[in-house]
Design an enzyme around this catalytic site. Structure first.
Site, short mmCIF file in Angstrom:
data_model
loop_
_atom_site.label_atom_id
_atom_site.label_comp_id
_atom_site.label_asym_id
_atom_site.label_seq_id
_atom_site.Cartn_x
_atom_site.Cartn_y
_atom_site.Cartn_z
CB SER A 65 5.93 -6.22 -3.82
OG SER A 65 7.15 -6.08 -4.44
CB CYS A 66 5.39 -3.97 -9.61
SG CYS A 66 4.06 -4.68 -10.35
N GLY A 67 3.76 -1.73 -8.39
CA GLY A 67 2.84 -0.86 -8.28
C GLY A 67 1.46 -1.34 -8.94
#
Length: 268
Positions: free
Chosen positions: A111-113
């Site tokens: 769920s990183c950018g």
């Protein structure tokens, strides 16, 4: 469904000198998970303030470059669930292979950018080249800086909201959106402008946040050639702004500002 941007919660005000305690009620900004689903597929979950969510749906979809126009969105359905909100968005033409591939990558990577991309080249995709515009007068930026505080209803109530505003060439705040997240506030503004058919190239964006590269990219994709931020930029934000012909103005204060553009070194 009523939209609520904050809740009044009991708190204890504790003073240092002289020591004293006082029971009060304080406005606290709302923050809930907002899930985005496209054609039945889960795409992302954002922590956001649950107001102006139709604007958020449109702006996020545009900023993610899932569509190039609001007219490619067939329907938006907002559902309130026990712990948050779900935005169910239908795109015209039905489920798309490219969208499903990006969703699979997000699930695989976390769920990183930068989830949903495989390479640095995909993460830093070329931005649309912005057409040259008449420079915004510094008096207009000064006027907008003075006016934005009076337009931040949620910010004044809670002290915890970011704001994104569209200002016309005279510095009048024409449209503003707020959120606990700076990216969300800008997405909401972009969506509101698209729904109202406001041309963002006719003025400038003013943000109350640190200027990271994502904010530059959202502004560029939305077609705004001038971005003004109250806080400082990152190196990548400056580089991305210059790559697409955007004028980036940061650390904007009532007495000064920093201008980053391809010809900023030529200005007196």
């Amino acid at each position: 469904m009523a939209e609520v941007g904050f809740k009044s919660l009991p708190a204890q005000r504790m003073s240092f000198a002289p020591p004293s305690d006082e029971s009060i009620t304080r406005a606290v900004i709302a923050e809930v998970p907002v899930a985005f689903e496209y054609d039945g597929f889960g795409y992302a979950v954002m922590m956001a303030t649950p107001i102006d969510l139709e604007d958020f749906a449109v702006g996020f979809t545009l900023s993610e470059r899932l569509v190039t126009s609001k007219d490619e969105i067939a329907d938006i359905h907002l559902a309130e669930v026990e712990q948050g909100r779900v935005l169910r968005i239908a795109l015209k033409g039905g489920p798309r292979t490219d969208l499903q591939q990006r969703i699979r990558l997000r699930v695989a990577e976390g769920s990183c950018g930068l989830c949903g991309v495989e390479t640095i080249e995909q993460a830093l995709r070329p931005l649309p080249q912005l057409s040259p515009v008449t420079p915004i007068a510094r008096e207009a930026i000064h006027a907008a800086l003075q006016a934005i505080g009076d337009n931040q209803c949620l910010g004044r109530a809670t002290g915890a909201a970011h704001a994104a505003a569209f200002c016309n060439a005279k510095g009048i705040v024409a449209l503003i959106r707020e959120d606990v997240g700076r990216h969300n506030a800008l997405d909401k503004l972009i969506g509101a402008a698209a729904l109202a058919e406001i041309d963002l190239s006719a003025g400038f964006l003013l943000l109350t946040a640190r200027c990271s590269y994502e904010l530059v990219e959202k502004a560029a994709v939305a077609g705004c050639p001038v971005l003004v931020t109250i806080s400082a930029p990152t190196t990548l934000a400056v580089e991305r702004a210059q790559s697409c012909g955007m004028t980036l103005i940061s650390l904007a204060r009532e007495d000064s500002m920093l201008c980053f553009s391809d010809d900023s070194g030529k200005k007196g």
